[in-house]
Enzyme design. Sequence first.
Site, short mmCIF file in Angstrom:
data_model
loop_
_atom_site.label_atom_id
_atom_site.label_comp_id
_atom_site.label_asym_id
_atom_site.label_seq_id
_atom_site.Cartn_x
_atom_site.Cartn_y
_atom_site.Cartn_z
N SER A 160 28.25 42.87 37.23
CA SER A 160 28.53 43.34 35.89
C SER A 160 27.51 42.78 34.90
O SER A 160 27.26 41.57 34.86
CB SER A 160 29.94 42.92 35.48
OG SER A 160 30.22 43.34 34.17
N GLY A 161 26.92 43.66 34.11
CA GLY A 161 25.91 43.25 33.14
C GLY A 161 24.50 43.33 33.64
O GLY A 161 23.56 43.01 32.91
N THR A 184 24.75 50.96 34.86
CA THR A 184 25.06 52.19 34.14
C THR A 184 23.82 52.75 33.45
O THR A 184 23.55 53.96 33.52
CB THR A 184 26.16 51.93 33.11
OG1 THR A 184 27.33 51.43 33.77
CG2 THR A 184 26.53 53.21 32.37
N ASN A 212 29.57 41.32 30.01
CA ASN A 212 28.89 42.57 29.68
C ASN A 212 29.66 43.25 28.57
O ASN A 212 30.89 43.39 28.64
CB ASN A 212 28.82 43.47 30.92
CG ASN A 212 27.99 44.71 30.68
OD1 ASN A 212 27.36 44.85 29.64
ND2 ASN A 212 27.99 45.61 31.63
N SER A 219 30.81 47.12 30.23
CA SER A 219 31.01 46.99 31.67
C SER A 219 31.80 48.18 32.21
O SER A 219 32.84 48.54 31.68
CB SER A 219 31.77 45.69 31.96
OG SER A 219 32.06 45.58 33.33
N SER A 220 31.28 48.79 33.27
CA SER A 220 32.00 49.88 33.94
C SER A 220 33.12 49.28 34.78
O SER A 220 32.86 48.50 35.68
CB SER A 220 31.04 50.69 34.82
OG SER A 220 30.04 51.29 34.05
N GLY A 263 28.59 45.64 42.33
CA GLY A 263 27.88 44.78 43.25
C GLY A 263 28.77 43.67 43.77
O GLY A 263 29.93 43.52 43.36
N GLU A 310 30.62 40.35 44.17
CA GLU A 310 31.11 39.46 43.13
C GLU A 310 31.73 38.22 43.76
O GLU A 310 32.46 38.31 44.75
CB GLU A 310 32.14 40.16 42.25
CG GLU A 310 31.57 41.28 41.40
CD GLU A 310 32.58 41.87 40.44
OE1 GLU A 310 33.76 41.49 40.53
OE2 GLU A 310 32.19 42.71 39.60
#
Length: 1194
Positions: free
Chosen positions: A279-280, A284, A325, A328-329, A552, A554
Amino acid sequence: MASVEVRSVRKSAALRPRGPTKVQPARSMSLDYKYSAARAGVEAGPAANGVGRRAAAAAADEEGEAVPPERDADSPYSSKATTTEEEESAGGGGEVDSASSAAATLRRPSPTAAAGPSPRDTRWGDTSSYGAKKKHRVFCQLPNGDWALCTVITTSGDESVLKVPEGKVLRLKTESLQPANPEILDGVDDLMQLSYLSEPSVLYNLQYRYSQDMIYTKAGPVLVAVNPFKKVALYGNEYIKAYRNKTMDSPHVYAIADSALREMKRDEVNQSIIISGESGAGKTETAKIAMQYLASLGGGSGIEYEILQTNPILEAFGNAKTLRNDNSSRFGKLIEIHFSTTGRICGAMIQTFLLEKSRVVQCAVGERSYHIFYQLCAGAPTTLREKLNLKKVDEYKYLKQSCCYSIAGVDDAEMFHAVTEAMNIVHISKEDQDNVFAMVSAVLWLGDVSFTIIDNENHVEITVEEAAETVSRLLGCSIEDLNLVLSKRHMKVNNENIVQKLTLTQATDTRDALAKALYASLFEWLVEQINKSLSVGKRRTGRSISILDIYGFESFDKNSFEQFCINYANERLQQHFNRHLFKLEQEEYVEDGIDWAKVEFEDNQDCLNLFEKKPLGLLSLLDEESTFPNATDLTFANKLKQHLDTNSCFRGERGKAFTVRHYAGEVAYDTSGFLEKNRDLLHMDSIQFLAKCKLSIPQTFASKMLAQSDNLESVPYRPSVADSQKLSVAMKFKGQLFQLMQRLESTTPHFIRCIKPNNLQLPAIYGQELVLQQLKCCGVLEVVRISRSGYPTRMTHQKFARRYGFLLLEDVASQDPLSVSVAILHQFNILPEMYQVGYTKLFFRTGQIGNLENTRNRTLHGVLRVQSCFRGHQARRHASERIRGVLALQSFIRAENARQSYSSLSKKHRAATLVQKNLKGWLARRYFIKIRKASVVVQSGIRGCLVRRCAGNVDLLNVLREFESKKEADGDQILIKASFLAELQRRILRAEATVREKDEENEMLHQRLQQYENRWLEYEQKMKAMEEMWQKQMRSLQSSLSVAKKSLALDETPRMSDSSVEQSWESNGNHVGGGSSQQLAAAPRITGRDMNASMSVIGRLAEELEQRSQVFADDAKFLVEVKSGQADASLNPDVELRRLKQNFDSWKKDFGSRIRETKVILNKLASGGGGGNESSPNSAKRKWWGRLNTSKFS
């Protein structure tokens, strides 16, 4: 362990050679031979992927020599050359790479990293036999765990003295040092080109490129994208055109998308772009950049714009602010873009994975829920706000628990308008948009629904207040139904229906579950609507490019159910990545016909079996435990330890924790909340409640949930249909993942790994430990390790001979490139096991090209020193000639500019004079016309006065006939005016049409409108003044007529045989003329008949006066209304006002003359009836009446 073949990708940055056509040894070169940038094939452009020129500049500063900034394009590393002399100078003088000082330490390293290399690091075998040499560059690990580029000062025994970038001197064990690559390899665009493939080398190369805003780097078939956290000038139409035309080949997302598009057209095989990262890291944005390139190349039908507009919708409903983020998605997505036979985009389909529903009802401090909640509250228009009864974001319970309501630099109101525009573009109707926002508002209001305890057993009912009323209105249900579904539960036990009252905790959980189900169903419904809009239909050809934007790997301090599913998905993707990588490696080795040995690599099949094996896999045990109503997270953890403790990839921990050994490292999971999140139950009462709602969207949600319940097969241990309306989250995600992998297996993949350089989300900060962790999690270091075991450095025979052929001690210009290459290898004693000769290329082990580069650089350095002196002389001579030429050219240009400026000023002066002349003439003419009009008005008044004074006596009958003829003439004139007005109306219509066609005259019309308004104020004042004047004149005429009537009445009374008057007349002898009594008797009869005619004439004049005054008043009022815009008429009020004034003046003049003529006639009649005695009382009265009328009309 699996045995596979290894390969390394071809170097993509190959430039067209422009070197010497013949290869000859250095000693046989002619004295006038110049090793120029043109011969070396220098390319200074975006495709060159330039790296820093620090080493050459530092050596030049110390030695006082000019070093050309160009680099050799024939280098297999796409970098510039350096020499051993420069390296020694840099080592002895203490010159250290300044870029390495930019490394930022964000976190402390792990104890294993600080103590020594890990088992994984020992596989970098090419560095084990390295011995530190004086003045060489090496990497050393600092106490904080970061790697620093240092220079070896001295070496004694097993210790080395190093100089670090900060200027400090350290003494370290030689065996702890890692060799550094030559400066020629600093900032290479492909990690496979590094001579020493080690963790510090990869980190340093990425950091070097990141410091120069080169955020993209190739790692074989993988594109590594480092998030810059700022805008970089790497995108736009110019770059898209450059990559499309192949004028730029540096690593880029555009290059990946272009490669996918070309391979799809060439091979007619579906392609996929797999984007991963934590994330971040910028997944996206990377996906949007790839979509932008595909839309630019495959656009033309308009559907590509709709595809791009899906991003604002999905981000608003599926993205949120987290601590890592701001955007963040919270879901994974696969966008499958379909192409027609001509290569144009003809449609798309979107598939989503694992939306984080818990964020709707629960947010951590400092985070936000989904963007759409805040955008709706900030940007909804007044009508929608009133309809949804929206409040401020800090007044909703679901939103205020995180104490974070905004994002720096983001306008939620503006983003809401972007979302609505995107919905319009993807053909979501206005009614559906209102229903969507009503569901969003209903979710927010559900969080504010409160409960009241009604008995001692903690049973509750909802509190009937604003929140409950708003939710019931938005969902289209009654408050009673809402209270029933939130405070009671229907169950069926032994064929008996039982109603159970819920406690406060149960009611709160039911409310939150309903809110989560509403939002998740709304998100799925939006994706379905978007897919309907982007559907391909009959245009589908089977060719497609899929863009996978998925989470990804984590690993946090506390890992829960979401990380469990995410890491399982990454295990699957890593296996797909390994199979694809080794397949391509084998194809290239077989194609070039080299001897190679199979390489053992770490397969992650054991970890996948741990997740997927039945009936004792993690997913199976989780699903089984979720079916037991009395199961808890602790019982689930104990079951895992009981059945999986012997698995090599599993390790049980204390309490509710367990550890899984993933391909990227071990991750400890906490089972707290696993069962609840996996069940994600929504009771059947809630589904039936949604089905009873009046709105169509909740009914659609309920029907879909019921359909999922009907499609389920019978599952053991399920107590009732109410608890089994859908699959568990883990099993559903597993099914989606298998479908995804089947789809990806049928495509040619392209991999993009996104890296987040720091957790602060700030530019120019590079944390080595964080980057290294992500590289391991993304599998990039694994790719580099496997490629190192093969032959990562490769070069064609022609290029190798052209680059190093001049180093041979004998002339081999007439030999073929293969013979020259073999001769070079033998001359420099390169061991046969360190290279392979293929059909078209030479394959080298890592680090074997360094000696050749050092020798080549020393030779070229001497050539460059000679060339620098000669070129300096030539440059100074050419500069002097050019300066003289420039001065002469400037003198001519300045003179020409002065002449042109003078000519322009002269033209402007003549034009100004002409304009002034015309303006002054126009002002003079206007003044003259104004004076002439005033003179005409004065003359008309004077002449009218003279005519009235000199008017003669006319018979009354002629007066009447003349009046009738004038009336008929006026009628004809009115008809003429009506036709003229109709013509004016047609002209006005044509003028209005012309005005509408000429949009460029709008500004002029606005100015004219202002002038008309000013003139209208003047005309209004004038009309008011004229109206007052007309009223005065009308009153004057009316008073004159009334006086005339009274006078006639007095004259008629004595003639009607009034006895009192006759006696007074008979007693007065002065009134009796010399006539006889018969004349006296005849006079009254004649006078009475004449007086009746006179009264009728005067009555008609009075009636005409009243009619005319009314007509003029009505016309003036109508023109005022037309001028002010209150009435609509196709006429010019200014022109009609002037004509009305002229008509009034002419009629007034004519009416005055007729009154005077009538007065004369009446005087004559009076004088004839009275016997001509001027001294009689009647004569006196007539004279008074005449004087009065004369004074009134004069």
